[in-house]
Design a protein around this motif. Structure first.
Motif, mmCIF file in Angstrom:
data_model
loop_
_atom_site.group_PDB
_atom_site.id
_atom_site.type_symbol
_atom_site.label_atom_id
_atom_site.label_comp_id
_atom_site.label_asym_id
_atom_site.label_seq_id
_atom_site.Cartn_x
_atom_site.Cartn_y
_atom_site.Cartn_z
ATOM 1 N N GLN A 1 0.819 -1.217 0.000
ATOM 2 C CA GLN A 1 0.000 0.000 0.000
ATOM 3 C C GLN A 1 0.848 1.260 0.000
ATOM 4 O OE1 GLN A 1 -2.815 0.128 3.169
ATOM 5 N NE2 GLN A 1 -3.632 -1.901 2.713
ATOM 6 N N TYR A 2 1.983 1.171 0.706
ATOM 7 C CA TYR A 2 2.814 2.368 0.832
ATOM 8 C C TYR A 2 3.942 2.399 -0.181
ATOM 9 C CZ TYR A 2 0.324 2.554 5.226
ATOM 10 O OH TYR A 2 -0.660 2.599 6.162
ATOM 11 N N LEU A 3 4.497 1.222 -0.482
ATOM 12 C CA LEU A 3 5.683 1.177 -1.334
ATOM 13 C C LEU A 3 5.353 0.770 -2.765
ATOM 14 C CD1 LEU A 3 8.031 -0.663 1.169
ATOM 15 C CD2 LEU A 3 7.986 1.774 0.689
ATOM 16 N N GLY A 4 4.184 0.192 -2.969
ATOM 17 C CA GLY A 4 3.879 -0.356 -4.273
ATOM 18 C C GLY A 4 4.298 -1.813 -4.324
ATOM 19 N N LEU A 5 3.541 -2.619 -5.055
ATOM 20 C CA LEU A 5 3.812 -4.052 -5.125
ATOM 21 C C LEU A 5 5.185 -4.294 -5.751
ATOM 22 C CD1 LEU A 5 1.905 -6.350 -4.225
ATOM 23 C CD2 LEU A 5 1.411 -6.744 -6.649
ATOM 24 N N GLY A 6 5.931 -5.255 -5.200
ATOM 25 C CA GLY A 6 7.222 -5.624 -5.780
ATOM 26 C C GLY A 6 8.348 -4.652 -5.490
ATOM 27 N N HIS A 7 8.158 -3.734 -4.534
ATOM 28 C CA HIS A 7 9.226 -2.815 -4.168
ATOM 29 C C HIS A 7 10.392 -3.600 -3.547
ATOM 30 C CE1 HIS A 7 11.343 0.391 -2.066
ATOM 31 N NE2 HIS A 7 10.710 1.259 -2.841
ATOM 32 N N PRO A 8 11.628 -3.278 -3.942
ATOM 33 C CA PRO A 8 12.771 -4.083 -3.473
ATOM 34 C C PRO A 8 12.991 -4.032 -1.954
ATOM 35 C CG PRO A 8 13.506 -2.154 -4.714
ATOM 36 C CD PRO A 8 12.026 -2.257 -4.905
ATOM 37 N N ALA A 9 12.443 -3.019 -1.274
ATOM 38 C CA ALA A 9 12.696 -2.933 0.162
ATOM 39 C C ALA A 9 11.739 -3.809 0.970
ATOM 40 C CB ALA A 9 12.574 -1.490 0.636
ATOM 41 N N ILE A 10 10.721 -4.330 0.289
ATOM 42 C CA ILE A 10 9.684 -5.055 1.027
ATOM 43 C C ILE A 10 10.259 -6.219 1.832
ATOM 44 C CG2 ILE A 10 7.736 -6.645 0.700
ATOM 45 C CD1 ILE A 10 6.566 -4.709 -1.254
ATOM 46 N N TRP A 11 11.108 -7.019 1.189
ATOM 47 C CA TRP A 11 11.587 -8.205 1.901
ATOM 48 C C TRP A 11 12.477 -7.820 3.089
ATOM 49 C CZ3 TRP A 11 16.540 -10.119 2.694
ATOM 50 C CH2 TRP A 11 17.571 -9.502 1.962
ATOM 51 N N VAL A 12 13.232 -6.734 2.921
ATOM 52 C CA VAL A 12 14.130 -6.312 4.010
ATOM 53 C C VAL A 12 13.314 -5.888 5.230
ATOM 54 C CG1 VAL A 12 15.977 -4.750 4.675
ATOM 55 C CG2 VAL A 12 15.795 -5.510 2.308
ATOM 56 N N ILE A 13 12.299 -5.034 4.963
ATOM 57 C CA ILE A 13 11.469 -4.560 6.069
ATOM 58 C C ILE A 13 10.762 -5.737 6.732
ATOM 59 C CG2 ILE A 13 9.499 -3.103 6.666
ATOM 60 C CD1 ILE A 13 10.290 -1.302 4.318
ATOM 61 N N THR A 14 10.278 -6.654 5.881
ATOM 62 C CA THR A 14 9.563 -7.817 6.410
ATOM 63 C C THR A 14 10.444 -8.630 7.354
ATOM 64 O OG1 THR A 14 8.318 -7.944 4.360
ATOM 65 C CG2 THR A 14 8.303 -9.879 5.765
ATOM 66 N N VAL A 15 11.659 -8.934 6.887
ATOM 67 C CA VAL A 15 12.556 -9.756 7.713
ATOM 68 C C VAL A 15 12.902 -9.018 9.001
ATOM 69 C CG1 VAL A 15 14.857 -10.789 7.827
ATOM 70 C CG2 VAL A 15 13.502 -11.025 5.753
ATOM 71 N N ALA A 16 13.164 -7.707 8.886
ATOM 72 C CA ALA A 16 13.499 -6.929 10.080
ATOM 73 C C ALA A 16 12.339 -6.949 11.068
ATOM 74 C CB ALA A 16 13.843 -5.496 9.698
ATOM 75 N N ALA A 17 11.125 -6.807 10.543
ATOM 76 C CA ALA A 17 9.959 -6.820 11.429
ATOM 77 C C ALA A 17 9.814 -8.184 12.093
ATOM 78 C CB ALA A 17 8.700 -6.487 10.638
ATOM 79 N N GLY A 18 10.022 -9.244 11.305
ATOM 80 C CA GLY A 18 9.948 -10.596 11.858
ATOM 81 C C GLY A 18 10.939 -10.774 12.995
ATOM 82 N N LEU A 19 12.175 -10.321 12.768
ATOM 83 C CA LEU A 19 13.204 -10.414 13.807
ATOM 84 C C LEU A 19 12.780 -9.639 15.045
ATOM 85 C CD1 LEU A 19 16.544 -10.094 11.817
ATOM 86 C CD2 LEU A 19 15.851 -11.999 13.268
ATOM 87 N N GLY A 20 12.234 -8.438 14.806
ATOM 88 C CA GLY A 20 11.801 -7.616 15.937
ATOM 89 C C GLY A 20 10.748 -8.325 16.770
ATOM 90 N N VAL A 21 9.754 -8.896 16.084
ATOM 91 C CA VAL A 21 8.689 -9.601 16.813
ATOM 92 C C VAL A 21 9.276 -10.793 17.570
ATOM 93 C CG1 VAL A 21 6.574 -10.938 16.555
ATOM 94 C CG2 VAL A 21 6.898 -8.871 15.201
ATOM 95 N N GLY A 22 10.148 -11.540 16.894
ATOM 96 C CA GLY A 22 10.741 -12.719 17.530
ATOM 97 C C GLY A 22 11.512 -12.352 18.790
ATOM 98 N N ILE A 23 12.329 -11.308 18.686
ATOM 99 C CA ILE A 23 13.132 -10.889 19.835
ATOM 100 C C ILE A 23 12.228 -10.405 20.957
ATOM 101 C CG2 ILE A 23 14.794 -9.160 20.641
ATOM 102 C CD1 ILE A 23 16.110 -9.387 17.848
ATOM 103 N N ALA A 24 11.181 -9.664 20.592
ATOM 104 C CA ALA A 24 10.281 -9.125 21.617
ATOM 105 C C ALA A 24 9.562 -10.256 22.357
ATOM 106 C CB ALA A 24 9.263 -8.179 20.968
ATOM 107 N N ILE A 25 9.020 -11.204 21.587
ATOM 108 C CA ILE A 25 8.306 -12.315 22.233
ATOM 109 C C ILE A 25 9.269 -13.119 23.105
ATOM 110 C CG2 ILE A 25 7.130 -14.502 21.831
ATOM 111 C CD1 ILE A 25 5.856 -13.334 19.381
ATOM 112 N N GLY A 26 10.447 -13.416 22.537
ATOM 113 C CA GLY A 26 11.427 -14.197 23.290
ATOM 114 C C GLY A 26 11.841 -13.494 24.567
ATOM 115 N N ALA A 27 12.126 -12.203 24.454
ATOM 116 C CA ALA A 27 12.571 -11.447 25.635
ATOM 117 C C ALA A 27 11.465 -11.429 26.689
ATOM 118 C CB ALA A 27 12.940 -10.024 25.232
#
Ligand SMILES: Nc1ncnc2c1ncn2[C@@H]1O[C@H](COP(=O)(O)OP(=O)(O)OP(=O)(O)O)[C@@H](O)[C@H]1O
Ligand SMILES: [Mg+2]
Lengths: 249, 509
Positions: free
Chosen positions: B116-142
């Motif tokens: 919605q914000y970046l447009g479909l297929g934007h190259p940054a999508i996967w980076v943001i996604t992985v970073a968000a996943g890591l953030g959630v994982g660390i938060a839940i684990g902590a």
């Protein structure tokens, strides 16, 4: 006299209603060995654990070199150069002698990484001094004999230039020769001006090694005596009857 | 011969435990290689058949090993973190559910929110996604670590709660709908035909890894020598370096030997703007990206375990929590960090698992907690704490996955697969205990004799089973293995076998 190295004033601590240490005050001067005696469960270990940071006293104050000290955890105690040989030895059985000796104070290289080789080299040096027969440097300490484990615990307390040393039954598991070596070590540390609290059940040994003896019974301090002024029987009477010898009262 | 082998192992200075695990893995592999051959050739001598079967088997083909490496990746990543958790006498039952939740969040993020914000297929999508996943994982684990460390709730309870909570939360994210298709770049992290290094990069990685391994051997030797410690003989260092290099390059070669199917190869070549020659194109898979991730995780985790204070404190706390505390280690904060690390690794595993499937379903990661714990335990991690290695957990994950893939290949029924994996788990721990105590207990021997007799009763016939029982009786009598109690146990076993034989008539008479 000079200021005491350590002064414990009116220490109190209880475990769920049991007064393990009840208004106990003892002090320790540089180059002095103070023996702590008492029956099993008298509160000796609990008292010194307040000094080593393992427990926090319910009430009472601790002064180091005349200044009030706040000791909330073992790290605080270490920062006052207080080192402890615990009765339980407090060794991580799965680690080797060097890792135990430096536990919490690992030697690191310039990248901040644990330097096992350097620690082993240092361990070899100090063990060579304390227990020359010791050879098991790469085995986990669970594979060591009781006495060998005890010498690792002693090495840990001695290595870091303690000013105040607490020894809770350091020779309990040692053979006669090793016990002799610990006695010599105590004499040597004493001459370097280190103050030592020595918990020991052997009255004979206390009389030989200590300058003063503090006797506890049921959490209370029976009294502190200069060992030169009393006989072994006097000390035994204090431990068993809980009374100071008559010629001193 | 035995002495020679012992001396050789001692000179090489390799861990016998590591050798044992590699041996077990090889055994599993050879077994499946043997039973997955093509139909045997008539008229050849039996020994030739064995040889031919081992050569012709399908299990150790580049294709299958490639798939095996990709399938193992997600569990292997989590198993390395579980080692730290178990070493400190905790457990994490929530990783499977956490993996599902993180997958759902990452899927929704890359499919429904970020475009919605970046447009479909934007190259940054996967980076943001992985970073968000890591953030959630660390938060839940902590958070879980904080409950365990500071509020002193047993980890079993906290993570049992987490197991239910995070699975429920995963459903909540999309009301149970599957999220698909995932971002094309993100999907590369799952290692399909495109998610690999290809031939050139695989070789490069092999060479770099080999050189790094040799450099490590060299610096370790130099440090030891600098302190005047005895070092291994030079030939042993060279042999060890040679073996390591051979393994690394051999793996690279195998992965390169697995070609991408013609049609997919053409598609990839076009996408990369390569020219396609008239006689067709052949591309190699090479090492899969998830495998590269596993290798990176393994190196980092081993490094943490061996060379950092954090790692040292993990093992010290596992060995004796009181001693660690008395040495000034903040064991509560340590617990938070360990669980947070587990969360981060779960997020990485979630990336691999969801990218591999190309979609995130509601059941992503189901039962993974058990696979992960089993992998760590098969790899020699002791639940009593203080003991466990990263390489062990990874080999453990490989053994588990090999068993499962192999049995699926042979066509073993799913229920029987579970039975075998479960039995292997128990057996692995039994062997581990025996090897630690340097003595096999009589009860262990009796246990195996009984199991052998039962297996033969069920899978061959009760008469052969009974024969084994009688032999077992002779063995226990001869060596006085908890005799005479064993006689009683074996007698009962014999009665059971005869009853089975009479009731089911399986192959008797
Ligand atoms: N962690 C604890 N929790 C509850 N009670 C404790 C604890 N530690 C010590 N106590 C109690 O405090 C009292 C004093 O124990 P302490 O260990 O100080 O004795 P001690 O004089 O060192 O004896 P010993 O000669 O047997 O070592 C005992 O009654 C003991 O049961
Ligand atoms: Mg005591």
């Amino acid at each position: 006299m000079s200021t005491p190295l350590v002064e414990m004033r009116d220490i109190q601590i209880s475990f769920g209603g049991i007064k393990a240490v009840d208004h106990v005050s003892v002090d320790l001067y540089p180059g002095e060995v103070v023996g702590l005696l008492g029956h099993n469960g008298a509160g000796k270990s609990t008292l010194i654990k307040c000094l080593s940071g393992a427990y926090k006293a319910d009430a009472g104050e601790i002064y180091v070199n005349g200044e009030k000290a706040t000791i909330n955890n073992p790290r605080d105690a270490r920062s006052y150069h207080i080192e402890t040989i615990y009765q339980t030895l407090a060794l991580a059985d799965n680690l080797d002698a060097a890792s135990n000796l430096f536990l919490g104070r690992e030697l690191v290289n310039k990248f901040g990484l644990v330097d096992d080789d350097a620690m082993e080299a240092e361990t070899r040096k100090i063990m060579g001094r304390l227990n020359p027969n010791f050879q098991k440097f790469s085995a986990p300490v669970s594979a060591l004999s009781g006495g060998q484990r005890q010498s690792v615990a002693i090495a840990r307390a001695v290595y870091f230039n303690a000013k105040i040393l607490i020894m809770d039954e350091p020779t309990a598991a040692l053979g006669p020769h090793e016990t002799q070596m610990v006695a010599e070590l105590i004499d040597q540390l004493k001459s370097e001006g280190i103050g030592i609290f020595l918990i020991d059940h052997d009255v004979h040994q206390v009389k030989a090694l200590c300058d003063r003896a503090a006797v506890m019974k049921n959490g209370e301090l029976v009294g502190v005596v200069k060992v030169d002024e009393v006989t072994e029987d006097d000390i035994l009477a204090m431990i068993i009857l809980g009374k100071k010898p008559e010629h001193l009262t | 011969m035995m002495n020679f082998a012992k001396k050789l192992i001692k000179d090489l200075g390799v861990d016998t435990r590591l050798l044992g695990m590699i041996g077990a893995l090889l055994l599993v592999w050879l077994l499946f290689q043997y039973v997955t051959d093509n139909p045997q050739i008539e008229g050849t001598p039996p020994w030739w058949n064995i040889y031919a079967k081992l050569i012709d088997g399908n299990f150790l083909s580049p294709r299958n090993l490639f798939n095996l490496s990709v399938q193992t990746a997600s569990v292997a990543v989590m198993a390395t973190g579980m080692v730290f958790v178990i070493v400190t006498r905790h457990i994490d039952l929530s990783v499977g559910s956490m993996l599902g939740l993180i997958g759902m969040i990452m899927g929704t993020l890359q499919l429904h929110i970020l475009p919605q914000y970046l447009g479909l297929g934007h190259p940054a999508i996967w980076v943001i996604t992985v970073a968000a996943g890591l953030g959630v994982g660390i938060a839940i684990g902590a958070f879980q670590g904080w409950l365990v460390g500071y509020l002193t709730i047993p980890a079993f309870i906290v993570t049992l709660g987490g197991y239910l909570i995070w699975r429920g939360a995963a459903w909540w994210v999309t009301s149970g709908q599957t999220v698909s298709p995932l971002d094309p770049v993100f999907k590369l992290l799952g290692g399909g035909a495109e998610g690999t290094l290809g031939a050139n990069l695989s070789w490069l990685l092999g060479v770099v890894a080999s050189l790094a391994a040799l450099l490590m051997l060299y610096t370790s030797r130099r440090n030891k020598a600098a302190h005047g410690f005895t070092v291994k003989p030079v030939w042993a260092e060279l042999a060890l370096g040679g073996i390591v290099m051979l393994l690394i390059m051999g793996f690279a070669a195998l992965m390169v030997a697995y070609p991408i199917p013609e049609r997919a190869a053409i598609r990839i070549a076009e996408a990369r703007g390569m020219e396609i020659p008239a006689e067709g194109i052949s591309l190699a898979h090479g090492i899969a990206i998830p495998v590269v991730i596993v290798l990176a995780v393994a190196i980092v985790m081993t490094f943490i375990a061996k060379r950092t204070r954090f790692g040292r404190y993990i093992y010290a706390t596992g060995g004796n929590p009181d001693a660690a505390e008395l040495s000034g280690i903040n064991t509560r904060w340590l617990t938070v960090k360990i669980f947070a690390l587990m969360g981060a690794l779960t997020a990485i595993a979630s990336v691999i698992a969801s990218a591999r499937l190309g979609a995130v379903g509601n059941d992503l990661g189901t039962l993974d907690e058990l696979r992960v714990i089993a992998a760590a335990v098969i790899g020699g991690t002791a639940l009593s704490g203080g003991i466990g290695t990263i390489y062990g957990a990874i080999i453990g994950a490989l053994i588990m996955q090999s068993l499962q893939s192999g049995m699926a290949m042979v066509g073993v029924d799913a229920p029987l697969q579970s039975i075998v994996v479960g039995a292997v788990l128990v057996e692995a721990v039994l062997i581990d205990i025996a090897s630690r105590n340097h003595a096999i207990r009589p009860a262990t021997i009796l246990f195996h004799l009984i199991m052998a007799a039962l297996l033969i009763t069920f899978f061959v016939s009760w008469t052969w089973g009974l024969l084994v029982t009688v032999l077992a009786l002779a063995v226990t009598y001869f060596w006085r293995i908890i005799w005479p109690r064993s006689a009683l146990v074996l007698a009962i076993l014999a009665i059971v076998q005869i009853a089975i034989g009479l009731l089911f008539q399986n192959g008797g008479a």
